[in-house]
Design a protein around this motif. Structure first.
Motif: not given
Ligand code: MLT
Ligand code: MN
Ligand code: ZN
Length: 306
Positions: A223-244
């Motif tokens: 249940x890590x992420x709601x959306x694929x670009x969650x961290x990127x959109x929040x400006x917290x990371x360059x990584x997408x869910x699939x990268x992780x």
């Protein structure tokens, strides 16, 4: 079989110490209806009341054990209900707690795949460090679905399947995942025949994982992420869910769609929730959407009986 969630958050926990995202800031300020959560770990108990198996040793293990007094049966001067430890991957949030358990009075029976054993021997020499303390008694998990049993959970049959996900960031093969970097566990209670599928790091659905999910009475899944670009959109990371190596809940082919295809009677629970995930806000539309799909969100201390 009894499963207790020790920690329901992903790496970093909730709130994460250095994070000021809406969720972390909101729970810290008390303005968000949400529960704090520690990092990813469960315990599994079978027919014995005073024994259990720890699945993943999180950096929060000491606080988690203090919150679960039943795991301290106090039969000797030094004691614990935990008989063995199983790792589903070599990630920091699932392994750093091993260092906190170094005072054990005998080598820990430790179950993991060969891929994880290599990462925790070479890239991260954690296992070598532990040899200077309690030591480890290694058991190899072959993630091809063969049944095995683990000391501490009598009456529970364990099976492991390799998942499509990512090894830890420090792994020498981070971007070329190998069989066994991440596993899902199918646990069956011998007497009731009831099954749990546990997969906190599921990057993409595979035939094997889907078969396990269909055969389970309860799924406790990524249940890590709601959306694929969650961290990127929040400006917290360059990584997408699939990268992780995490399959997000929303969107086409996301976790909600998969869970919707399971029978109505299957209990569906998300675990390993990242602190940025809007489902942690109990008043969010995303959380409401999960409710509408009959999907639960794991919390620290949650128990599942099968
Ligand atoms: C993950 O599951 O992707 C990792 O736990 C992330 C981390 O260790 O911070
Ligand atoms: Mn993790
Ligand atoms: Zn945060």
């Amino acid at each position: 079989m009894r499963i207790r969630v020790l920690g329901s958050a992903a790496g970093g926990g909730f709130p994460q110490w250095n994070c000021n995202c809406r969720n972390c800031a909101g729970v810290r300020a008390g303005t968000l209806r949400a529960q704090r959560r520690t990092q990813s770990s469960i315990v599994v108990a079978g027919t014995s009341a005073h024994e259990a198996v720890l699945v993943n040793a999180s950096p929060d293990i000491l606080a988690q054990l203090q919150a679960a007094p039943q795991l301290q049966p106090a039969r000797a001067a030094r004691d614990t209900a935990i008989r063995s430890i199983v790792l589903v991957d070599g990630q920091v949030d699932h392994t750093a707690g091993l260092l906190m358990l170094r005072e054990a009075t005998r080598p820990w029976p430790l179950w993991c795949t060969e891929a994880v054993r290599l990462d925790l021997t070479e890239a991260n020499p954690l296992f070598a460090v532990l040899e200077h303390y309690c030591g480890l008694e290694h058991h190899t998990i072959d993630p091809v679905g063969t049944p095995f049993s683990v000391a501490g959970a009598p009456g529970v049959v364990w099976r492991a399947v390799a998942l499509h996900s990512k090894p830890a960031p420090f792994s020498s093969h981070r971007n070329e995942p190998v069989h066994g970097d991440n596993i899902g566990l199918l646990l069956e209670d011998e007497s009731t025949g009831r099954r749990l599928f546990y997969a906190p790091g599921l990057g993409a659905m595979s035939e094997e994982a889907w078969e396990c999910m269909q055969g389970a009475d309860c799924v406790l899944v990524d249940g890590t992420f709601w959306s694929e670009d969650e961290m990127v959109r929040l400006g917290l990371s360059q990584k997408y869910a699939c990268d992780m190596g995490h399959l997000p809940q929303s969107g086409a082919d996301g976790m909600i769609e998969w869970l919707d295809r399971l029978p109505k009677a299957t209990r569906k629970i998300l675990i390993h929730i990242n602190n940025t995930n809007p489902i942690l806000d109990e008043d969010s539309p995303e959380r409401r959407e999960l409710d509408e799909h009959g999907i639960e969100v794991a919390y620290d201390g949650m128990e599942v009986l099968l």
